[in-house]
Design a protein around this motif. Structure first.
Motif, PDB file in Angstrom:
ATOM      1  N   ILE A   7       0.850  -1.188   0.000  1.00  0.00           N
ATOM      2  CA  ILE A   7       0.000   0.000   0.000  1.00  0.00           C
ATOM      3  C   ILE A   7       0.890   1.244   0.000  1.00  0.00           C
ATOM      4  CG2 ILE A   7      -1.847  -1.188   1.261  1.00  0.00           C
ATOM      5  CD1 ILE A   7      -1.103   0.512   3.745  1.00  0.00           C
ATOM      6  N   GLY A   8       0.303   2.382  -0.368  1.00  0.00           N
ATOM      7  CA  GLY A   8       1.054   3.633  -0.338  1.00  0.00           C
ATOM      8  C   GLY A   8       0.558   4.578  -1.417  1.00  0.00           C
ATOM      9  N   PHE A   9       1.036   5.795  -1.312  1.00  0.00           N
ATOM     10  CA  PHE A   9       0.567   6.866  -2.193  1.00  0.00           C
ATOM     11  C   PHE A   9       0.990   6.624  -3.642  1.00  0.00           C
ATOM     12  CE2 PHE A   9       0.146  11.296  -3.676  1.00  0.00           C
ATOM     13  CZ  PHE A   9      -1.090  11.607  -3.131  1.00  0.00           C
ATOM     14  N   MET A  10       0.264   7.269  -4.576  1.00  0.00           N
ATOM     15  CA  MET A  10       0.629   7.212  -5.989  1.00  0.00           C
ATOM     16  C   MET A  10       2.112   7.544  -6.157  1.00  0.00           C
ATOM     17  SD  MET A  10      -2.640   9.234  -7.603  1.00  0.00           S
ATOM     18  CE  MET A  10      -3.149  10.159  -6.156  1.00  0.00           C
ATOM     19  N   GLY A  11       2.791   6.752  -6.961  1.00  0.00           N
ATOM     20  CA  GLY A  11       4.199   7.045  -7.252  1.00  0.00           C
ATOM     21  C   GLY A  11       5.190   6.448  -6.258  1.00  0.00           C
ATOM     22  N   GLY A  13       5.873   3.407  -5.865  1.00  0.00           N
ATOM     23  CA  GLY A  13       6.577   2.263  -6.476  1.00  0.00           C
ATOM     24  C   GLY A  13       5.919   0.917  -6.227  1.00  0.00           C
ATOM     25  N   LYS A  14       4.636   0.916  -5.852  1.00  0.00           N
ATOM     26  CA  LYS A  14       3.961  -0.352  -5.519  1.00  0.00           C
ATOM     27  C   LYS A  14       4.084  -1.384  -6.654  1.00  0.00           C
ATOM     28  CE  LYS A  14      -0.007   1.753  -4.859  1.00  0.00           C
ATOM     29  NZ  LYS A  14       0.133   3.209  -4.786  1.00  0.00           N
ATOM     30  N   THR A  15       3.821  -0.935  -7.879  1.00  0.00           N
ATOM     31  CA  THR A  15       3.819  -1.890  -8.990  1.00  0.00           C
ATOM     32  C   THR A  15       5.237  -2.378  -9.309  1.00  0.00           C
ATOM     33  OG1 THR A  15       1.909  -0.741  -9.867  1.00  0.00           O
ATOM     34  CG2 THR A  15       3.009  -2.272 -11.345  1.00  0.00           C
ATOM     35  N   THR A  32      -4.477  -4.478  -8.105  1.00  0.00           N
ATOM     36  CA  THR A  32      -5.942  -4.350  -8.087  1.00  0.00           C
ATOM     37  C   THR A  32      -6.442  -3.324  -9.109  1.00  0.00           C
ATOM     38  OG1 THR A  32      -5.876  -2.794  -6.225  1.00  0.00           O
ATOM     39  CG2 THR A  32      -6.197  -5.123  -5.684  1.00  0.00           C
ATOM     40  N   ASP A  33      -5.642  -2.251  -9.366  1.00  0.00           N
ATOM     41  CA  ASP A  33      -6.056  -1.290 -10.408  1.00  0.00           C
ATOM     42  C   ASP A  33      -6.199  -2.006 -11.754  1.00  0.00           C
ATOM     43  OD1 ASP A  33      -6.168   0.991  -8.844  1.00  0.00           O
ATOM     44  OD2 ASP A  33      -4.186   1.716  -9.419  1.00  0.00           O
ATOM     45  N   LYS A  34      -5.212  -2.849 -12.062  1.00  0.00           N
ATOM     46  CA  LYS A  34      -5.229  -3.582 -13.341  1.00  0.00           C
ATOM     47  C   LYS A  34      -6.413  -4.542 -13.391  1.00  0.00           C
ATOM     48  CE  LYS A  34      -2.028  -2.292 -16.109  1.00  0.00           C
ATOM     49  NZ  LYS A  34      -2.531  -0.939 -15.791  1.00  0.00           N
ATOM     50  N   THR A  43      -9.888   2.094 -18.732  1.00  0.00           N
ATOM     51  CA  THR A  43      -8.734   2.524 -17.933  1.00  0.00           C
ATOM     52  C   THR A  43      -9.251   3.232 -16.671  1.00  0.00           C
ATOM     53  OG1 THR A  43      -8.646   4.704 -18.949  1.00  0.00           O
ATOM     54  CG2 THR A  43      -7.368   2.956 -20.021  1.00  0.00           C
ATOM     55  N   ILE A  44      -8.347   3.424 -15.711  1.00  0.00           N
ATOM     56  CA  ILE A  44      -8.729   4.139 -14.481  1.00  0.00           C
ATOM     57  C   ILE A  44      -9.267   5.536 -14.839  1.00  0.00           C
ATOM     58  CG2 ILE A  44      -7.862   5.143 -12.317  1.00  0.00           C
ATOM     59  CD1 ILE A  44      -7.854   2.095 -12.183  1.00  0.00           C
ATOM     60  N   SER A  45      -8.589   6.220 -15.761  1.00  0.00           N
ATOM     61  CA  SER A  45      -9.049   7.570 -16.138  1.00  0.00           C
ATOM     62  C   SER A  45     -10.459   7.520 -16.711  1.00  0.00           C
ATOM     63  CB  SER A  45      -8.128   8.182 -17.187  1.00  0.00           C
ATOM     64  OG  SER A  45      -6.860   8.340 -16.648  1.00  0.00           O
ATOM     65  N   GLY A  81      -3.598   3.644  -4.624  1.00  0.00           N
ATOM     66  CA  GLY A  81      -3.187   4.558  -3.566  1.00  0.00           C
ATOM     67  C   GLY A  81      -4.315   4.986  -2.639  1.00  0.00           C
ATOM     68  N   GLY A  82      -5.548   4.965  -3.141  1.00  0.00           N
ATOM     69  CA  GLY A  82      -6.664   5.420  -2.313  1.00  0.00           C
ATOM     70  C   GLY A  82      -7.402   4.290  -1.628  1.00  0.00           C
ATOM     71  N   THR A  83      -7.032   3.062  -1.905  1.00  0.00           N
ATOM     72  CA  THR A  83      -7.781   1.919  -1.362  1.00  0.00           C
ATOM     73  C   THR A  83      -7.854   1.933   0.171  1.00  0.00           C
ATOM     74  OG1 THR A  83      -7.059   0.649  -3.289  1.00  0.00           O
ATOM     75  CG2 THR A  83      -8.025  -0.596  -1.481  1.00  0.00           C
ATOM     76  N   GLU A 137      -3.735  13.826   4.684  1.00  0.00           N
ATOM     77  CA  GLU A 137      -5.001  13.190   5.043  1.00  0.00           C
ATOM     78  C   GLU A 137      -4.852  11.667   5.175  1.00  0.00           C
ATOM     79  OE1 GLU A 137      -7.619  15.337   2.208  1.00  0.00           O
ATOM     80  OE2 GLU A 137      -8.364  13.298   1.882  1.00  0.00           O
ATOM     81  N   ARG A 138      -4.039  11.094   4.310  1.00  0.00           N
ATOM     82  CA  ARG A 138      -4.004   9.635   4.204  1.00  0.00           C
ATOM     83  C   ARG A 138      -2.950   8.944   5.055  1.00  0.00           C
ATOM     84  NH1 ARG A 138      -4.437   8.461  -2.279  1.00  0.00           N
ATOM     85  NH2 ARG A 138      -6.604   9.158  -2.581  1.00  0.00           N
ATOM     86  N   ASN A 139      -1.864   9.663   5.394  1.00  0.00           N
ATOM     87  CA  ASN A 139      -0.727   8.990   6.007  1.00  0.00           C
ATOM     88  C   ASN A 139      -1.117   8.154   7.228  1.00  0.00           C
ATOM     89  OD1 ASN A 139       2.129   8.427   6.309  1.00  0.00           O
ATOM     90  ND2 ASN A 139       2.008   9.728   8.111  1.00  0.00           N
TER      91      ASN A 139
HETATM   92  C1  S3P Z   1      -5.582   6.542  -6.683  1.00  0.00           C
HETATM   93  C2  S3P Z   1      -4.426   5.868  -7.018  1.00  0.00           C
HETATM   94  C3  S3P Z   1      -4.271   5.122  -8.284  1.00  0.00           C
HETATM   95  C4  S3P Z   1      -5.634   4.666  -8.804  1.00  0.00           C
HETATM   96  C5  S3P Z   1      -6.566   5.840  -8.886  1.00  0.00           C
HETATM   97  C6  S3P Z   1      -6.792   6.523  -7.549  1.00  0.00           C
HETATM   98  C7  S3P Z   1      -5.634   7.297  -5.404  1.00  0.00           C
HETATM   99  O1  S3P Z   1      -3.441   3.991  -8.083  1.00  0.00           O
HETATM  100  O2  S3P Z   1      -6.175   3.667  -7.987  1.00  0.00           O
HETATM  101  O3  S3P Z   1      -6.030   6.741  -9.824  1.00  0.00           O
HETATM  102  O4  S3P Z   1      -6.731   7.638  -4.942  1.00  0.00           O
HETATM  103  O5  S3P Z   1      -4.554   7.540  -4.815  1.00  0.00           O
HETATM  104  P1  S3P Z   1      -1.835   4.089  -7.951  1.00  0.00           P
HETATM  105  O6  S3P Z   1      -1.527   4.414  -6.527  1.00  0.00           O
HETATM  106  O7  S3P Z   1      -1.372   2.709  -8.300  1.00  0.00           O
HETATM  107  O8  S3P Z   1      -1.374   5.121  -8.885  1.00  0.00           O
END
Ligand code: S3P
Length: 172
Positions: A7-11, A13-15, A32-34, A43-45, A81-83, A137-139
């Motif tokens: 788990i962790g914020f976007m960017g 390096g999770k993947t 899980t995004d995939k 796509t997510i977008s 990142g938001g899960t 907010e998330r940390n």
């Molecule tokens: C999100 C992170 C994204 C993806 C979506 C929302 C978030 O995943 O689930 O864009 O809320 O932080 P990555 O953390 O893999 O980029």
């Protein structure tokens, strides 16, 4: 279950780390995004723009429940990142296995993702401010869900993977 959940914020390096770890530990890797993109054929977008964020958040919870129900095992699982924002998701993630939080500083996030268009939440006039406020907010939620915390900012990939392996071996 003996999964490792990243788990962790976007960017953070999770993947990339998940794939490297998966080779090293000879465990399959799932993102899980995939899985959500494949299930919905978008796509997510596209999911965010056509269906909205709340819809995507429901899909994240449904998918985690599904993975638990089918007793996914011995797998490295990277989640969006938001899960972990939702309490129910934090519970589900913890039930799935050992949770590793890849903690990252906002400046590092910005440097890594400033040219990336695939993350709808950061397509803002001021992405730096958005990263700061989302991370603030998330940390504590990431920390609350984590069994292990690794600071990723100043560590090379090999060292990171070795650290995660070592820390997981201690508690799994
Ligand atoms: C999100 C992170 C994204 C993806 C979506 C929302 C978030 O995943 O689930 O864009 O809320 O932080 P990555 O953390 O893999 O980029």
């Amino acid at each position: 279950m003996s999964n490792i959940i990243l788990i962790g914020f976007m960017g953070c390096g999770k993947t990339t780390i998940g794939i490297r770890l998966s080779y090293r530990l000879r465990m399959p890797f799932e993102d899980t995004d995939k899985l959500i993109e494949n299930n919905l054929g978008m796509t997510i977008s596209e999911i965010f723009s056509k269906e909205g964020e709340a819809f995507f958040r429901e899909k994240e919870t449904e998918l985690l429940s599904f993975l638990l129900e089918k007793s996914i095992d011995n797998t490295i699982i990277s989640v969006g990142g938001g899960t972990p924002i939702k309490e129910i998701n934090r519970e589900l993630i913890q039930r799935l296995g050992t949770v590793v939080y890849l903690r990252i500083q906002p400046d590092t996030v910005y440097e890594r993702i400033k040219n990336d268009k695939s993350r709808p939440l950061l397509q803002e006039v001021n992405p730096k401010e958005r990263i700061n406020s989302l991370l603030r907010e998330r940390n504590s939620k990431y920390e609350a869900a984590a069994d292990i915390i690794i600071d990723v900012d100043h560590m090379g990939m090999d060292e990171l993977v070795a650290q995660i392996e070592k820390q997981c071996a201690k508690i799994m």
